[in-house]
Design an enzyme around this catalytic site. Sequence first.
Site, PDB file in Angstrom:
ATOM      1  NE  ARG A 222       7.803  -0.439  -3.680  1.00 23.41           N
ATOM      2  CZ  ARG A 222       7.687  -0.126  -4.858  1.00 23.41           C
ATOM      3  NH1 ARG A 222       6.698   0.320  -5.606  1.00 23.41           N
ATOM      4  NH2 ARG A 222       8.792  -0.225  -5.671  1.00 23.41           N
ATOM      5  CG  HIS A 270       2.745  -2.466  -8.365  1.00 22.33           C
ATOM      6  ND1 HIS A 270       3.365  -3.065  -7.511  1.00 22.33           N
ATOM      7  CD2 HIS A 270       3.417  -1.572  -8.986  1.00 22.33           C
ATOM      8  CE1 HIS A 270       4.301  -2.023  -7.227  1.00 22.33           C
ATOM      9  NE2 HIS A 270       4.374  -1.204  -8.427  1.00 22.33           N
TER      10      HIS A 270
END
Length: 307
Positions: A222, A270
Amino acid sequence: MLYLHIEPDQQQWLDAFAHHQPDLKVVTAEDDFAADQVRWVAAWNPSEGLFARFPNLEAVFALGAGVDAFVRRDDLSSEVPLIRLLDAGMADQMVEYILWATLTVQRDFDLYADLQRQNKWQEHTARSRDQMRLGILGLGALGQQVAKSLTTYGYPVSGWKRSEIELEGVKVFTGDQGLQQLVQQSDVLISLLPNTPQTRGLLDAKLLGKLPKGAALVNVARGVQVVDDDLLKLLDNDHLRFAALDVFHEEPLPTDHPFWQHPKVAVTPHMAAATLPEPAVKQVVANLKKLEAGQEPEGLVKAESGY
Ligand code: OXD
Protein backbone atom coordinates in the site's frame (compact mmCIF):
# COMPACT_ATOMS: atom_id res chain seq x y z
CA MET A 1 -28.30 -14.67 -2.46
CA LEU A 2 -24.86 -13.10 -3.02
CA TYR A 3 -24.39 -9.53 -4.17
CA LEU A 4 -21.34 -8.99 -6.38
CA HIS A 5 -19.66 -5.60 -6.56
CA ILE A 6 -16.62 -5.54 -8.82
CA GLU A 7 -15.24 -3.66 -11.79
CA PRO A 8 -14.06 -4.25 -14.46
CA ASP A 9 -14.84 -7.65 -16.00
CA GLN A 10 -17.98 -8.24 -13.96
CA GLN A 11 -19.15 -10.87 -16.46
CA GLN A 12 -16.02 -12.97 -15.90
CA TRP A 13 -16.83 -13.01 -12.18
CA LEU A 14 -20.44 -13.97 -12.81
CA ASP A 15 -19.26 -16.75 -15.12
CA ALA A 16 -16.85 -18.00 -12.47
CA PHE A 17 -19.65 -18.15 -9.87
CA ALA A 18 -21.91 -19.95 -12.35
CA HIS A 19 -19.09 -22.42 -12.93
CA HIS A 20 -18.11 -23.07 -9.32
CA GLN A 21 -21.55 -22.93 -7.71
CA PRO A 22 -24.34 -23.02 -10.32
CA ASP A 23 -27.14 -23.05 -7.73
CA LEU A 24 -25.96 -19.84 -6.00
CA LYS A 25 -28.05 -16.79 -6.93
CA VAL A 26 -25.61 -13.97 -7.67
CA VAL A 27 -26.94 -10.45 -8.28
CA THR A 28 -25.31 -7.16 -9.21
CA ALA A 29 -26.34 -3.48 -9.27
CA GLU A 30 -27.92 -4.12 -12.66
CA ASP A 31 -30.45 -6.62 -11.30
CA ASP A 32 -33.83 -6.21 -9.63
CA PHE A 33 -33.79 -8.01 -6.29
CA ALA A 34 -34.96 -7.68 -2.71
CA ALA A 35 -32.05 -6.32 -0.67
CA ASP A 36 -33.19 -8.22 2.43
CA GLN A 37 -32.58 -11.50 0.58
CA VAL A 38 -28.86 -10.80 0.25
CA ARG A 39 -26.90 -12.90 2.73
CA TRP A 40 -23.40 -12.35 1.38
CA VAL A 41 -21.52 -9.62 -0.46
CA ALA A 42 -18.40 -10.25 -2.52
CA ALA A 43 -16.73 -6.96 -3.39
CA TRP A 44 -13.64 -4.99 -4.31
CA ASN A 45 -13.35 -1.23 -3.83
CA PRO A 46 -16.73 -1.15 -2.03
CA SER A 47 -18.50 2.18 -2.52
CA GLU A 48 -19.56 4.27 0.46
CA GLY A 49 -22.72 2.99 2.08
CA LEU A 50 -22.75 -0.22 0.02
CA PHE A 51 -23.14 -2.60 2.95
CA ALA A 52 -25.89 -0.56 4.64
CA ARG A 53 -28.22 -1.63 1.83
CA PHE A 54 -28.30 -5.21 3.08
CA PRO A 55 -30.01 -5.66 6.48
CA ASN A 56 -29.44 -9.44 6.62
CA LEU A 57 -25.77 -9.60 5.78
CA GLU A 58 -24.09 -12.76 7.11
CA ALA A 59 -20.59 -12.35 5.67
CA VAL A 60 -18.52 -10.17 3.36
CA PHE A 61 -15.89 -11.51 0.97
CA ALA A 62 -13.14 -9.10 -0.01
CA LEU A 63 -12.05 -9.95 -3.55
CA GLY A 64 -8.45 -9.09 -2.80
CA ALA A 65 -5.80 -9.63 -0.15
CA GLY A 66 -5.79 -6.21 1.50
CA VAL A 67 -8.92 -5.31 3.43
CA ASP A 68 -8.16 -1.71 4.40
CA ALA A 69 -11.18 -0.49 2.41
CA PHE A 70 -13.46 -2.87 4.36
CA VAL A 71 -12.50 -2.17 7.95
CA ARG A 72 -13.51 0.76 10.15
CA ARG A 73 -16.52 1.61 7.99
CA ASP A 74 -19.76 3.06 9.28
CA ASP A 75 -21.84 0.83 7.00
CA LEU A 76 -20.22 -2.48 8.01
CA SER A 77 -20.38 -3.79 11.54
CA SER A 78 -17.26 -5.55 12.80
CA GLU A 79 -19.67 -8.31 13.90
CA VAL A 80 -20.13 -9.36 10.27
CA PRO A 81 -17.41 -11.86 9.33
CA LEU A 82 -15.01 -10.38 6.78
CA ILE A 83 -13.09 -12.86 4.68
CA ARG A 84 -10.21 -11.98 2.41
CA LEU A 85 -8.46 -13.84 -0.38
CA LEU A 86 -5.32 -15.66 0.64
CA ASP A 87 -3.66 -16.13 -2.70
CA ALA A 88 -6.03 -16.77 -5.61
CA GLY A 89 -3.26 -16.54 -8.21
CA MET A 90 -1.72 -13.45 -6.63
CA ALA A 91 1.47 -15.03 -5.25
CA ASP A 92 2.82 -16.04 -8.67
CA GLN A 93 2.18 -12.59 -10.06
CA MET A 94 3.86 -10.95 -7.06
CA VAL A 95 6.87 -13.20 -7.59
CA GLU A 96 7.04 -12.18 -11.25
CA TYR A 97 6.91 -8.49 -10.33
CA ILE A 98 9.60 -8.88 -7.66
CA LEU A 99 11.82 -10.86 -10.03
CA TRP A 100 11.47 -8.12 -12.65
CA ALA A 101 12.43 -5.43 -10.16
CA THR A 102 15.29 -7.53 -8.76
CA LEU A 103 16.66 -8.35 -12.21
CA THR A 104 16.43 -4.68 -13.18
CA VAL A 105 19.12 -3.87 -10.63
CA GLN A 106 20.95 -7.19 -10.53
CA ARG A 107 21.54 -7.17 -14.30
CA ASP A 108 21.70 -3.35 -14.53
CA PHE A 109 18.81 -3.09 -16.98
CA ASP A 110 17.99 0.34 -15.52
CA LEU A 111 21.52 1.54 -16.35
CA TYR A 112 21.43 -0.02 -19.83
CA ALA A 113 18.14 1.74 -20.63
CA ASP A 114 19.82 5.00 -19.68
CA LEU A 115 22.92 4.22 -21.74
CA GLN A 116 20.76 3.37 -24.73
CA ARG A 117 19.12 6.79 -24.53
CA GLN A 118 22.65 8.23 -24.84
CA ASN A 119 23.69 5.84 -27.68
CA LYS A 120 26.41 4.53 -25.35
CA TRP A 121 27.88 1.01 -25.53
CA GLN A 122 29.20 0.22 -22.06
CA GLU A 123 29.17 -2.99 -20.06
CA HIS A 124 28.61 -3.20 -16.30
CA THR A 125 29.78 -5.99 -14.03
CA ALA A 126 26.81 -8.25 -13.40
CA ARG A 127 25.92 -9.62 -9.97
CA SER A 128 24.87 -13.19 -9.33
CA ARG A 129 21.64 -14.18 -7.59
CA ASP A 130 23.37 -15.09 -4.36
CA GLN A 131 24.63 -11.51 -4.13
CA MET A 132 21.08 -10.16 -4.15
CA ARG A 133 19.62 -10.42 -0.67
CA LEU A 134 15.86 -10.11 -0.80
CA GLY A 135 14.08 -8.85 2.32
CA ILE A 136 10.34 -9.25 2.52
CA LEU A 137 8.32 -7.14 4.92
CA GLY A 138 5.16 -9.05 5.77
CA LEU A 139 5.07 -12.81 5.97
CA GLY A 140 1.32 -13.39 5.95
CA ALA A 141 -0.28 -16.03 3.76
CA LEU A 142 0.77 -14.25 0.57
CA GLY A 143 4.18 -13.18 1.88
CA GLN A 144 5.06 -16.72 2.94
CA GLN A 145 4.21 -18.12 -0.46
CA VAL A 146 6.12 -15.38 -2.23
CA ALA A 147 9.16 -15.85 0.03
CA LYS A 148 9.24 -19.62 -0.47
CA SER A 149 8.89 -19.26 -4.20
CA LEU A 150 11.72 -16.71 -4.40
CA THR A 151 14.10 -19.10 -2.63
CA THR A 152 13.67 -21.56 -5.50
CA TYR A 153 15.35 -19.05 -7.83
CA GLY A 154 18.53 -19.10 -5.77
CA TYR A 155 18.14 -15.75 -4.03
CA PRO A 156 18.91 -15.49 -0.31
CA VAL A 157 15.51 -14.59 1.12
CA SER A 158 14.71 -13.10 4.51
CA GLY A 159 11.44 -11.89 5.87
CA TRP A 160 9.95 -9.92 8.72
CA LYS A 161 6.81 -10.70 10.64
CA ARG A 162 5.48 -9.39 13.95
CA SER A 163 5.18 -12.88 15.41
CA GLU A 164 7.60 -15.81 15.15
CA ILE A 165 7.18 -18.38 12.38
CA GLU A 166 9.35 -21.06 10.82
CA LEU A 167 9.67 -20.92 7.07
CA GLU A 168 11.92 -23.35 5.29
CA GLY A 169 14.79 -21.66 3.48
CA VAL A 170 13.79 -18.19 4.71
CA LYS A 171 15.55 -16.31 7.49
CA VAL A 172 12.78 -14.85 9.61
CA PHE A 173 13.17 -11.68 11.68
CA THR A 174 10.63 -10.48 14.23
CA GLY A 175 10.02 -7.50 16.46
CA ASP A 176 11.35 -3.95 16.18
CA GLN A 177 14.97 -5.00 16.35
CA GLY A 178 14.36 -7.69 13.75
CA LEU A 179 12.91 -5.06 11.42
CA GLN A 180 16.09 -2.98 11.62
CA GLN A 181 18.25 -6.08 11.08
CA LEU A 182 16.28 -7.21 8.07
CA VAL A 183 16.46 -3.78 6.45
CA GLN A 184 20.21 -3.47 7.09
CA GLN A 185 20.85 -6.67 5.16
CA SER A 186 18.44 -6.28 2.23
CA ASP A 187 19.64 -5.39 -1.26
CA VAL A 188 16.03 -5.40 -2.36
CA LEU A 189 13.41 -4.53 0.24
CA ILE A 190 9.92 -5.66 -0.68
CA SER A 191 6.79 -4.53 1.13
CA LEU A 192 3.91 -6.95 1.32
CA LEU A 193 2.67 -5.49 4.58
CA PRO A 194 -1.00 -4.99 5.36
CA ASN A 195 -2.27 -1.45 5.75
CA THR A 196 -2.60 -0.86 9.48
CA PRO A 197 -1.95 2.16 11.73
CA GLN A 198 1.44 0.55 12.54
CA THR A 199 2.55 0.20 8.92
CA ARG A 200 1.44 3.64 7.70
CA GLY A 201 4.53 5.77 7.12
CA LEU A 202 6.81 2.93 8.21
CA LEU A 203 9.00 3.26 5.13
CA ASP A 204 10.47 6.64 6.05
CA ALA A 205 13.96 8.14 5.92
CA LYS A 206 14.89 6.54 9.23
CA LEU A 207 14.11 3.00 8.12
CA LEU A 208 14.94 3.25 4.41
CA GLY A 209 18.18 5.02 5.33
CA LYS A 210 19.29 1.76 6.99
CA LEU A 211 19.24 -0.08 3.68
CA PRO A 212 22.70 -0.79 2.25
CA LYS A 213 23.85 1.87 -0.23
CA GLY A 214 22.59 1.04 -3.70
CA ALA A 215 19.60 -0.99 -2.48
CA ALA A 216 16.21 -1.04 -4.17
CA LEU A 217 12.68 -0.76 -2.82
CA VAL A 218 9.70 -2.65 -4.18
CA ASN A 219 6.29 -1.59 -2.86
CA VAL A 220 3.49 -3.92 -3.87
CA ALA A 221 1.49 -3.43 -0.67
CA ARG A 222 0.00 0.00 0.00
CA GLY A 223 1.30 3.45 -0.94
CA VAL A 224 0.62 4.97 2.49
CA GLN A 225 3.47 2.92 3.94
CA VAL A 226 6.01 5.09 2.12
CA VAL A 227 6.91 8.66 3.01
CA ASP A 228 7.27 9.82 -0.58
CA ASP A 229 9.53 12.81 0.11
CA ASP A 230 11.91 10.66 2.17
CA LEU A 231 12.13 8.08 -0.60
CA LEU A 232 12.76 10.77 -3.22
CA LYS A 233 15.58 12.24 -1.12
CA LEU A 234 17.25 8.84 -0.69
CA LEU A 235 17.05 8.23 -4.45
CA ASP A 236 18.34 11.70 -5.24
CA ASN A 237 21.32 11.44 -2.90
CA ASP A 238 22.14 8.01 -4.40
CA HIS A 239 21.62 6.10 -1.19
CA LEU A 240 18.98 4.09 -3.02
CA ARG A 241 19.39 2.88 -6.56
CA PHE A 242 15.84 2.10 -7.71
CA ALA A 243 12.24 1.95 -6.57
CA ALA A 244 9.55 -0.14 -8.22
CA LEU A 245 6.26 1.28 -7.01
CA ASP A 246 2.91 -0.29 -7.77
CA VAL A 247 0.87 1.46 -5.08
CA PHE A 248 0.55 5.09 -4.03
CA HIS A 249 -1.00 7.41 -1.47
CA GLU A 250 -3.45 8.48 -4.13
CA GLU A 251 -4.47 6.24 -7.02
CA PRO A 252 -4.37 6.94 -9.89
CA LEU A 253 -1.06 8.62 -9.10
CA PRO A 254 -1.61 12.36 -9.76
CA THR A 255 -0.09 13.37 -13.10
CA ASP A 256 2.17 15.97 -11.47
CA HIS A 257 3.67 13.58 -8.89
CA PRO A 258 7.50 13.54 -9.09
CA PHE A 259 7.53 9.72 -9.18
CA TRP A 260 6.24 9.73 -12.76
CA GLN A 261 9.34 11.33 -14.27
CA HIS A 262 11.95 10.25 -11.74
CA PRO A 263 14.77 8.37 -13.53
CA LYS A 264 15.14 5.91 -10.66
CA VAL A 265 11.46 5.13 -10.17
CA ALA A 266 9.33 2.64 -12.07
CA VAL A 267 5.64 3.40 -11.71
CA THR A 268 3.04 0.71 -12.39
CA PRO A 269 -0.73 1.13 -11.96
CA HIS A 270 -1.50 -1.23 -9.03
CA MET A 271 -1.17 -4.23 -11.30
CA ALA A 272 1.50 -6.30 -9.53
CA ALA A 273 -1.01 -8.99 -8.62
CA ALA A 274 -4.43 -8.85 -10.15
CA THR A 275 -7.14 -10.98 -8.60
CA LEU A 276 -8.02 -13.72 -11.02
CA PRO A 277 -11.77 -14.50 -11.08
CA GLU A 278 -11.46 -18.30 -11.35
CA PRO A 279 -9.21 -19.05 -8.32
CA ALA A 280 -10.78 -16.21 -6.33
CA VAL A 281 -14.35 -17.44 -6.81
CA LYS A 282 -13.23 -21.00 -6.07
CA GLN A 283 -11.95 -19.75 -2.71
CA VAL A 284 -15.12 -17.76 -1.99
CA VAL A 285 -17.32 -20.76 -2.80
CA ALA A 286 -15.22 -23.07 -0.61
CA ASN A 287 -15.57 -20.56 2.24
CA LEU A 288 -19.33 -20.24 1.70
CA LYS A 289 -19.55 -23.99 2.18
CA LYS A 290 -17.52 -23.72 5.37
CA LEU A 291 -19.78 -20.97 6.69
CA GLU A 292 -22.87 -23.02 5.89
CA ALA A 293 -21.32 -25.97 7.75
CA GLY A 294 -20.58 -23.77 10.76
CA GLN A 295 -16.81 -23.96 10.22
CA GLU A 296 -14.29 -21.11 10.26
CA PRO A 297 -13.58 -19.86 6.74
CA GLU A 298 -10.00 -19.46 5.53
CA GLY A 299 -8.85 -15.86 5.42
CA LEU A 300 -11.18 -14.67 8.18
CA VAL A 301 -10.01 -11.18 9.13
CA LYS A 302 -9.20 -10.81 12.81
CA ALA A 303 -10.77 -7.72 14.35
CA GLU A 304 -7.72 -7.01 16.54
CA SER A 305 -5.13 -7.00 13.75
CA GLY A 306 -7.37 -5.79 10.92
CA TYR A 307 -6.03 -8.40 8.43
C1 OXD B 1 -5.08 -6.56 -2.92
C2 OXD B 1 -4.70 -5.60 -3.97
O1 OXD B 1 -4.98 -6.22 -1.74
O2 OXD B 1 -4.86 -5.90 -5.15
O3 OXD B 1 -5.48 -7.67 -3.26
O4 OXD B 1 -4.24 -4.51 -3.66
